[in-house]
Design a protein around this motif. Structure first.
Motif, mmCIF file in Angstrom:
data_model
loop_
_atom_site.group_PDB
_atom_site.id
_atom_site.type_symbol
_atom_site.label_atom_id
_atom_site.label_comp_id
_atom_site.label_asym_id
_atom_site.label_seq_id
_atom_site.Cartn_x
_atom_site.Cartn_y
_atom_site.Cartn_z
ATOM 1 N N PRO A 132 0.815 -1.222 0.000
ATOM 2 C CA PRO A 132 0.000 0.000 0.000
ATOM 3 C C PRO A 132 0.852 1.277 0.000
ATOM 4 C CG PRO A 132 -0.966 -1.598 1.480
ATOM 5 C CD PRO A 132 0.371 -2.153 1.057
ATOM 6 N N GLU A 133 1.975 1.251 0.718
ATOM 7 C CA GLU A 133 2.837 2.428 0.731
ATOM 8 C C GLU A 133 3.420 2.682 -0.659
ATOM 9 O OE1 GLU A 133 5.260 3.940 4.296
ATOM 10 O OE2 GLU A 133 6.673 2.699 3.142
ATOM 11 N N LEU A 134 3.821 1.628 -1.371
ATOM 12 C CA LEU A 134 4.319 1.805 -2.730
ATOM 13 C C LEU A 134 3.227 2.379 -3.632
ATOM 14 C CD1 LEU A 134 6.601 1.477 -4.841
ATOM 15 C CD2 LEU A 134 5.504 -0.702 -5.420
ATOM 16 N N LEU A 135 2.003 1.904 -3.490
ATOM 17 C CA LEU A 135 0.912 2.425 -4.312
ATOM 18 C C LEU A 135 0.728 3.928 -4.092
ATOM 19 C CD1 LEU A 135 -1.711 -0.461 -4.025
ATOM 20 C CD2 LEU A 135 -0.087 -0.010 -5.891
ATOM 21 N N ARG A 136 0.899 4.388 -2.870
ATOM 22 C CA ARG A 136 0.815 5.827 -2.578
ATOM 23 C C ARG A 136 1.951 6.587 -3.275
ATOM 24 N NH1 ARG A 136 1.612 7.442 2.570
ATOM 25 N NH2 ARG A 136 0.565 9.382 2.008
ATOM 26 N N VAL A 137 3.143 5.999 -3.288
ATOM 27 C CA VAL A 137 4.274 6.627 -3.976
ATOM 28 C C VAL A 137 3.996 6.673 -5.482
ATOM 29 C CG1 VAL A 137 6.720 6.320 -4.577
ATOM 30 C CG2 VAL A 137 5.980 6.085 -2.203
ATOM 31 N N LEU A 138 3.516 5.573 -6.037
ATOM 32 C CA LEU A 138 3.201 5.542 -7.473
ATOM 33 C C LEU A 138 2.142 6.576 -7.834
ATOM 34 C CD1 LEU A 138 3.051 1.690 -8.122
ATOM 35 C CD2 LEU A 138 4.889 3.269 -8.777
ATOM 36 N N ALA A 139 1.151 6.723 -6.985
ATOM 37 C CA ALA A 139 0.064 7.669 -7.255
ATOM 38 C C ALA A 139 0.551 9.109 -7.255
ATOM 39 C CB ALA A 139 -1.062 7.490 -6.243
ATOM 40 N N SER A 140 1.702 9.362 -6.654
ATOM 41 C CA SER A 140 2.242 10.721 -6.635
ATOM 42 C C SER A 140 2.678 11.158 -8.026
ATOM 43 C CB SER A 140 3.415 10.818 -5.656
ATOM 44 O OG SER A 140 4.553 10.175 -6.197
ATOM 45 N N GLY A 141 2.875 10.193 -8.939
ATOM 46 C CA GLY A 141 3.282 10.509 -10.301
ATOM 47 C C GLY A 141 4.773 10.655 -10.491
ATOM 48 N N TRP A 142 5.540 10.237 -9.522
ATOM 49 C CA TRP A 142 6.988 10.368 -9.616
ATOM 50 C C TRP A 142 7.614 9.072 -10.099
ATOM 51 C CZ3 TRP A 142 9.760 13.931 -5.725
ATOM 52 C CH2 TRP A 142 9.045 15.112 -5.574
ATOM 53 N N SER A 143 8.862 9.171 -10.592
ATOM 54 C CA SER A 143 9.612 8.018 -11.113
ATOM 55 C C SER A 143 10.861 7.778 -10.286
ATOM 56 C CB SER A 143 10.056 8.281 -12.546
ATOM 57 O OG SER A 143 8.982 8.382 -13.400
#
Length: 180
Positions: A91-102
């Motif tokens: 879930p924490e990774l999904l939040r990072v992905l949702a930020s739109g960053w690479s």
């Protein structure tokens, strides 16, 4: 079924339903069928997604024997080197992905950058608003406001366990890392 992780199966359904990228360079791959380019650690990782267009990958780190794989840490396996803890759990990774960053990483560090800052008007993720809505609706989660802070906190929290595990297998993964 794509994976033994319900959240990844839901993510696969979402990914199959959108035509565009929803996170820069992110694309699910065959769950656990690859060593992510790091054969010495293949017995303790389960790669599940391409992290960048150049070949970096995300993998679940089998830190312990807990049954719910979504609660295990996520690693970034860099295509040019570097293995890093990037999230305490899926879930924490999904939040990072949702930020739109690479992600960007080397042996010594990992950070995320916003590709949209490279070119005015460029949006590498036209599907991101749909992903953010999906994440909110499915899991009640919002995009990380500061993905770098999330990644650094996960790395700091798991530093000792990570170093003890990977150091003997891939010394470059811990060489030159100082305190958080």
């Amino acid at each position: 079924m794509y994976a033994p992780i319900p959240a990844l199966n839901l993510l696969k359904e979402f990914e199959d339903g959108v035509e565009d990228y929803f996170a820069p360079g992110f694309e699910l791959i065959a769950f656990g069928e690859d060593d992510g380019g790091y054969p010495p650690i293949s017995d303790r990782i389960r790669p599940f997604a391409q992290a960048t267009g150049s070949g970096s990958a995300y993998a679940i780190w089998l830190l312990d024997d807990r049954a719910d794989l979504a609660t295990l840490p996520v690693l970034l396996l860099g295509d040019d080197g570097g293995v890093h803890v990037v999230a305490r759990d899926l879930p924490e990774l999904l939040r990072v992905l949702a930020s739109g960053w690479s992600p960007m990483c080397g042996w010594d560090s990992v950070d995320y950058y916003d590709e949209r800052e490279e070119e005015d008007g460029y949006d590498p993720c036209p599907g991101n608003p749909a992903f953010r809505a999906w994440l909110r609706d499915r899991f009640g989660l919002e995009a990380a406001e500061d993905p770098n802070a999330v990644v650094r906190a996960a790395g700091a929290e798991l530093r000792d366990a990570f170093t003890a595990w990977i150091g003997p297998l891939i010394p470059d993964a811990v060489a030159g890392r100082g305190p958080a």
